[in-house]
Design a protein around this motif. Structure first.
Motif, PDB file in Angstrom:
ATOM      1  N   GLY A 202       0.815  -1.217   0.000  1.00 55.09           N
ATOM      2  CA  GLY A 202       0.000   0.000   0.000  1.00 55.09           C
ATOM      3  C   GLY A 202       0.843   1.258   0.000  1.00 55.09           C
ATOM      4  O   GLY A 202       0.543   2.229  -0.721  1.00 55.09           O
ATOM      5  N   THR A 203       1.921   1.259   0.785  1.00 54.95           N
ATOM      6  CA  THR A 203       2.799   2.434   0.835  1.00 54.95           C
ATOM      7  C   THR A 203       3.490   2.663  -0.503  1.00 54.95           C
ATOM      8  O   THR A 203       3.661   3.811  -0.934  1.00 54.95           O
ATOM      9  N   ALA A 204       3.871   1.583  -1.170  1.00 55.07           N
ATOM     10  CA  ALA A 204       4.513   1.718  -2.482  1.00 55.07           C
ATOM     11  C   ALA A 204       3.571   2.376  -3.487  1.00 55.07           C
ATOM     12  O   ALA A 204       3.979   3.246  -4.265  1.00 55.07           O
ATOM     13  N   LEU A 205       2.311   1.964  -3.476  1.00 59.18           N
ATOM     14  CA  LEU A 205       1.335   2.549  -4.407  1.00 59.18           C
ATOM     15  C   LEU A 205       1.096   4.025  -4.114  1.00 59.18           C
ATOM     16  O   LEU A 205       0.958   4.844  -5.027  1.00 59.18           O
ATOM     17  N   LEU A 206       1.058   4.380  -2.823  1.00 54.76           N
ATOM     18  CA  LEU A 206       0.767   5.758  -2.442  1.00 54.76           C
ATOM     19  C   LEU A 206       1.955   6.691  -2.664  1.00 54.76           C
ATOM     20  O   LEU A 206       1.776   7.864  -3.009  1.00 54.76           O
ATOM     21  N   THR A 207       3.164   6.192  -2.440  1.00 55.65           N
ATOM     22  CA  THR A 207       4.336   7.066  -2.490  1.00 55.65           C
ATOM     23  C   THR A 207       5.017   7.120  -3.859  1.00 55.65           C
ATOM     24  O   THR A 207       5.831   8.017  -4.096  1.00 55.65           O
ATOM     25  N   LYS A 208       4.701   6.194  -4.748  1.00 49.46           N
ATOM     26  CA  LYS A 208       5.372   6.194  -6.053  1.00 49.46           C
ATOM     27  C   LYS A 208       5.189   7.502  -6.829  1.00 49.46           C
ATOM     28  O   LYS A 208       6.150   8.017  -7.398  1.00 49.46           O
ATOM     29  N   PRO A 209       3.972   8.092  -6.873  1.00 48.05           N
ATOM     30  CA  PRO A 209       3.833   9.365  -7.614  1.00 48.05           C
ATOM     31  C   PRO A 209       4.619  10.515  -6.990  1.00 48.05           C
ATOM     32  O   PRO A 209       5.024  11.445  -7.698  1.00 48.05           O
ATOM     33  N   LEU A 210       4.841  10.454  -5.683  1.00 48.44           N
ATOM     34  CA  LEU A 210       5.501  11.566  -4.987  1.00 48.44           C
ATOM     35  C   LEU A 210       6.998  11.330  -4.793  1.00 48.44           C
ATOM     36  O   LEU A 210       7.785  12.275  -4.841  1.00 48.44           O
ATOM     37  N   LEU A 211       7.366  10.068  -4.574  1.00 45.82           N
ATOM     38  CA  LEU A 211       8.766   9.737  -4.275  1.00 45.82           C
ATOM     39  C   LEU A 211       9.222   8.632  -5.216  1.00 45.82           C
ATOM     40  O   LEU A 211       9.579   7.537  -4.786  1.00 45.82           O
ATOM     41  N   ALA A 212       9.215   8.938  -6.493  1.00 47.20           N
ATOM     42  CA  ALA A 212       9.460   7.908  -7.501  1.00 47.20           C
ATOM     43  C   ALA A 212      10.810   7.215  -7.328  1.00 47.20           C
ATOM     44  O   ALA A 212      10.935   6.012  -7.561  1.00 47.20           O
ATOM     45  N   GLU A 213      11.836   7.948  -6.871  1.00 46.22           N
ATOM     46  CA  GLU A 213      13.175   7.381  -6.805  1.00 46.22           C
ATOM     47  C   GLU A 213      13.416   6.555  -5.552  1.00 46.22           C
ATOM     48  O   GLU A 213      14.300   5.697  -5.532  1.00 46.22           O
ATOM     49  N   ILE A 214      12.671   6.836  -4.490  1.00 48.85           N
ATOM     50  CA  ILE A 214      12.941   6.132  -3.227  1.00 48.85           C
ATOM     51  C   ILE A 214      11.698   5.456  -2.656  1.00 48.85           C
ATOM     52  O   ILE A 214      11.697   5.049  -1.497  1.00 48.85           O
TER      53      ILE A 214
END
Length: 235
Positions: A202-214
């Motif tokens: 869930g965290t990966a899906l939520l943070t990918k647009p904002l923190l694509a590199e990490i």
């Protein structure tokens, strides 16, 4: 009279058991290896260079990332940084087996470190849980078997990539998700493991647009924290 199994027989049985245990994951990763070989050619690498990536780098996700960045003309430093981020989970794998491998010689530890992948880790960890101890020979054989499959799949991708256009659009990358699902589901045996998996995803899906590199690192840390807290609460 009790029969005594000879050393060659025990060695043969160990090879057979490790190979069979690693076989399902080895087969599932074949499309991924084919894709790596084909994309390396499209990025401008020669067939020899493409094969050497699998022989020497030996890291599927990192190879795909590095190949894509190389094809886009990205400088060396960002490529190396991306590779370090993608393969950072190997530090956790190393810590998991740290006590088991410390008594071993440098040659054994170096060999195990080279063949250490997500798949080898999953199979070796399951064998340790099943037998109650870590068997370095079993882990090394399992890692070597997977290494052979990966490089043969890369070779097929290199050969096919020279004659078949559009291999990257044939959906071969489904093997990446399928392989990790096959490793993750059997390990979800209790609440901390289930919670860690769900929180990480869930965290990966939520943070990918904002923190694509990490976002991978952030999601992994979030899952580990949740799993650790729940594990401590259960104890």
């Amino acid at each position: 009279m009790m029969s005594v199994t000879s050393l060659p027989e025990r060695t043969g049985m160990l090879w057979w058991r490790a190979t069979l245990d690693m076989l399902p994951l080895s087969i599932s990763v074949i499309p991924w290896g084919i894709l790596c070989g084909a994309l390396a050619l499209q990025a401008g690498l020669s067939p020899l260079q493409a094969q050497l990536m699998s022989l020497l780098v030996y890291a599927g996700a990192a190879q795909l990332s590095a190949t894509t960045l190389f094809g886009a003309g990205t400088p060396l430093l960002p490529i190396m940084s991306s590779t370090m981020v993608i393969t950072s989970q190997h530090l956790l794998y190393g810590f998991t087996f740290r006590r088991d491998v410390l008594p071993l010689s440098l040659r054994w530890r170096a060999s195990l470190a080279f063949f250490l992948t997500d798949e080898m880790f999953a199979v070796a960890l399951k064998d340790r849980e099943r037998s109650g101890h870590f068997d370095p020979a079993y882990a090394l054989i399992a890692g070597f078997v997977f290494y052979l499959f990966w490089n043969l799949a890369t070779l097929v991708g290199i050969a096919a990539g020279q004659y078949i256009d559009g291999l990257d659009s044939m959906g071969l990358d489904f093997a990446i998700a399928a392989t990790f699902i096959a490793m993750t589901i059997p390990a979800m045996k209790n609440l901390p493991m289930v919670a860690a998996t769900l929180v990480s995803g869930g965290t990966a899906l939520l943070t990918k647009p904002l923190l694509a590199e990490i976002h991978i690192i952030v999601s992994a840390l979030a899952g580990m924290v949740v799993g650790y807290v729940l594990h401590r609460m259960r104890r």
